[in-house]
Design an enzyme around this catalytic site. Structure first.
Site, short mmCIF file in Angstrom:
data_model
loop_
_atom_site.label_atom_id
_atom_site.label_comp_id
_atom_site.label_asym_id
_atom_site.label_seq_id
_atom_site.Cartn_x
_atom_site.Cartn_y
_atom_site.Cartn_z
N GLU A 1 -43.79 -37.39 -22.21
CA GLU A 1 -44.24 -37.39 -20.81
C GLU A 1 -44.37 -35.96 -20.29
O GLU A 1 -43.99 -35.00 -20.95
CB GLU A 1 -43.26 -38.22 -19.97
CG GLU A 1 -43.25 -39.66 -20.43
CD GLU A 1 -42.43 -40.58 -19.56
OE1 GLU A 1 -41.61 -40.10 -18.75
OE2 GLU A 1 -42.62 -41.81 -19.69
N GLU B 1 -48.03 -44.21 -29.80
CA GLU B 1 -49.07 -44.61 -30.76
C GLU B 1 -50.07 -43.49 -30.98
O GLU B 1 -50.50 -43.22 -32.10
CB GLU B 1 -49.82 -45.86 -30.26
CG GLU B 1 -48.96 -47.09 -30.12
CD GLU B 1 -48.33 -47.24 -28.74
OE1 GLU B 1 -47.96 -46.21 -28.12
OE2 GLU B 1 -48.20 -48.38 -28.28
N CYS C 1 -54.61 -46.63 -26.13
CA CYS C 1 -54.14 -46.53 -27.52
C CYS C 1 -54.87 -47.52 -28.42
O CYS C 1 -55.16 -47.20 -29.58
CB CYS C 1 -52.63 -46.75 -27.59
SG CYS C 1 -51.70 -45.36 -26.92
N1 THU Z 1 -45.97 -45.94 -23.59
C1 THU Z 1 -46.08 -45.77 -24.95
O1 THU Z 1 -45.68 -44.73 -25.50
N2 THU Z 1 -46.66 -46.77 -25.65
C2 THU Z 1 -47.02 -47.98 -25.16
O2 THU Z 1 -47.48 -48.83 -25.90
C3 THU Z 1 -46.85 -48.25 -23.73
C4 THU Z 1 -46.49 -47.08 -22.89
C5 THU Z 1 -45.27 -44.89 -22.83
C6 THU Z 1 -46.11 -44.07 -21.91
C7 THU Z 1 -45.08 -43.62 -20.89
O3 THU Z 1 -44.40 -42.49 -21.37
C8 THU Z 1 -44.09 -44.77 -20.83
O4 THU Z 1 -44.28 -45.51 -22.02
C9 THU Z 1 -44.26 -45.66 -19.63
O5 THU Z 1 -45.54 -46.13 -19.51
#
Ligand code: THU
Length: 132
Positions: A47, A58, A91
């Site tokens: 993030e 992903e 993704c």
């Molecule tokens: N996120 C992922 O890394 N993969 C997913 O499949 C869904 C969302 C992350 C993005 C963000 O850092 C956090 O989860 C909340 O959305």
């Protein structure tokens, strides 16, 4: 996909999740991507204070694989803690570029749900057709 590989991908995804950088959402995600030839690449979400700059687990795994010269994805396993999480739309599109026929495995605490990417992204956009 045999049980041994499923277990391996789930273990690698959970391991990658431990490095997730998610101080804003507190939602940690890990992914393990299996490429043709059997190599596995992992990713975690990363993030940013500027929220839109966030990278999902992903896509981090996909970037690692492409950076290593891999362009054929066979399967990805996603671990996000107790509950099953399926990849976000962005993704799905990115995975489709390198693995339209790939398998998507989503781990919960004690189970793994299997989808095909085609199921999750039907009628995917695949580029511009010359002459259209
Ligand atoms: N996120 C992922 O890394 N993969 C997913 O499949 C869904 C969302 C992350 C993005 C963000 O850092 C956090 O989860 C909340 O959305």
């Amino acid at each position: 996909m045999d049980q041994k590989m499923t277990d391996m991908l789930a273990a690698r995804a959970r391991q990658a999740r431990a490095n997730a950088y998610a101080p804003y959402s507190h939602f940690q995600v890990g992914a393990a991507l299996l490429c043709d030839g059997g190599e596995i690449f992992t990713g975690c979400n990363m993030e940013n204070a500027s929220f839109g700059a966030t990278i999902c687990a992903e896509r981090a795994a996909a970037a690692a694989a492409v950076c290593a010269g891999k362009r054929r994805f066979e399967a990805i396993c996603i671990a996000a803690g107790d509950e099953t999480v399926v990849p976000c739309g962005l993704c799905r599109q990115v995975l489709c570029e390198f693995g339209p026929d790939m398998l998507v495995l989503c781990c919960s605490k004690d189970a793994v749900k299997a989808y095909t990417l085609r199921e999750l992204l039907p009628d995917a956009f695949s580029g511009f057709t010359p002459g259209m």
